[in-house]
Design a protein around this motif. Structure first.
Motif, PDB file in Angstrom:
ATOM      1  N   HIS A   1      17.794 -11.919  71.162  1.00  0.00           N
ATOM      2  CA  HIS A   1      19.345 -12.152  70.335  1.00  0.00           C
ATOM      3  C   HIS A   1      19.056 -12.942  69.210  1.00  0.00           C
ATOM      4  CE1 HIS A   1      19.501 -11.518  74.792  1.00  0.00           C
ATOM      5  NE2 HIS A   1      20.677 -10.656  74.551  1.00  0.00           N
TER       6      HIS A   1
ATOM      7  N   VAL B   1      21.701 -15.342  67.795  1.00  0.00           N
ATOM      8  CA  VAL B   1      21.960 -16.886  68.575  1.00  0.00           C
ATOM      9  C   VAL B   1      21.354 -17.864  67.725  1.00  0.00           C
ATOM     10  CG1 VAL B   1      21.488 -18.050  70.883  1.00  0.00           C
ATOM     11  CG2 VAL B   1      22.327 -15.731  70.859  1.00  0.00           C
TER      12      VAL B   1
ATOM     13  N   LEU C   1      24.522 -22.380  74.194  1.00  0.00           N
ATOM     14  CA  LEU C   1      23.569 -21.845  75.638  1.00  0.00           C
ATOM     15  C   LEU C   1      22.373 -22.500  76.108  1.00  0.00           C
ATOM     16  CD1 LEU C   1      23.773 -18.023  74.549  1.00  0.00           C
ATOM     17  CD2 LEU C   1      24.926 -18.983  76.357  1.00  0.00           C
TER      18      LEU C   1
ATOM     19  N   ASP D   1      20.767 -13.856  80.428  1.00  0.00           N
ATOM     20  CA  ASP D   1      20.817 -12.471  80.099  1.00  0.00           C
ATOM     21  C   ASP D   1      22.181 -12.085  80.810  1.00  0.00           C
ATOM     22  OD1 ASP D   1      19.086 -11.900  78.273  1.00  0.00           O
ATOM     23  OD2 ASP D   1      17.483 -11.125  79.862  1.00  0.00           O
TER      24      ASP D   1
ATOM     25  N   ARG E   1      28.500 -12.891  77.059  1.00  0.00           N
ATOM     26  CA  ARG E   1      28.452 -13.408  75.820  1.00  0.00           C
ATOM     27  C   ARG E   1      29.839 -14.026  75.126  1.00  0.00           C
ATOM     28  NH1 ARG E   1      25.113 -15.397  73.452  1.00  0.00           N
ATOM     29  NH2 ARG E   1      25.560 -14.541  71.505  1.00  0.00           N
ATOM     30  N   ASP E   2      30.959 -13.449  75.747  1.00  0.00           N
ATOM     31  CA  ASP E   2      32.318 -14.024  75.263  1.00  0.00           C
ATOM     32  C   ASP E   2      32.708 -15.014  75.787  1.00  0.00           C
ATOM     33  OD1 ASP E   2      32.859 -12.604  77.688  1.00  0.00           O
ATOM     34  OD2 ASP E   2      34.506 -11.455  77.145  1.00  0.00           O
TER      35      ASP E   2
ATOM     36  N   CYS F   1      30.839 -17.805  75.955  1.00  0.00           N
ATOM     37  CA  CYS F   1      29.982 -19.043  75.925  1.00  0.00           C
ATOM     38  C   CYS F   1      30.319 -19.424  74.249  1.00  0.00           C
ATOM     39  CB  CYS F   1      28.418 -18.447  75.745  1.00  0.00           C
ATOM     40  SG  CYS F   1      27.924 -18.064  77.400  1.00  0.00           S
TER      41      CYS F   1
END
Length: 69
Positions: free
Chosen positions: A22, A25, A31, A62, A66-67, A69
């Motif tokens: 990713h 990031v 994270l 994983d 994602r939305d 964090c």
């Protein structure tokens, strides 16, 4: 119980692999804190080696939405 060096190595390995997958990031993304807390809890639950903890960490990251964090 796993010692601190194993925990640090596992977190670093998991974070490096996750960021390679990713690239959007950042190195200091929040994270990473979530990952370290997750691995710390895992460490308290059972003894694990660096590779096993890193695998748990990668799977945990994983699985995070994602939305959120």
């Amino acid at each position: 119980m796993v010692d601190e060096a194993v925990l640090r190595n596992a977190a670093e390995t998991a974070w490096t692999v996750y960021r390679a997958r990713h690239p959007d990031v950042g190195a200091h993304d929040s994270l990473r804190c979530l990952l370290e807390r997750h691995l710390h809890r895992r460490r308290e639950e059972r003894e694990s080696d660096t590779e096993e903890l890193a695998s748990f960490g990668i799977a945990y990251l994983d699985g995070l939405p994602r939305d959120e964090c």
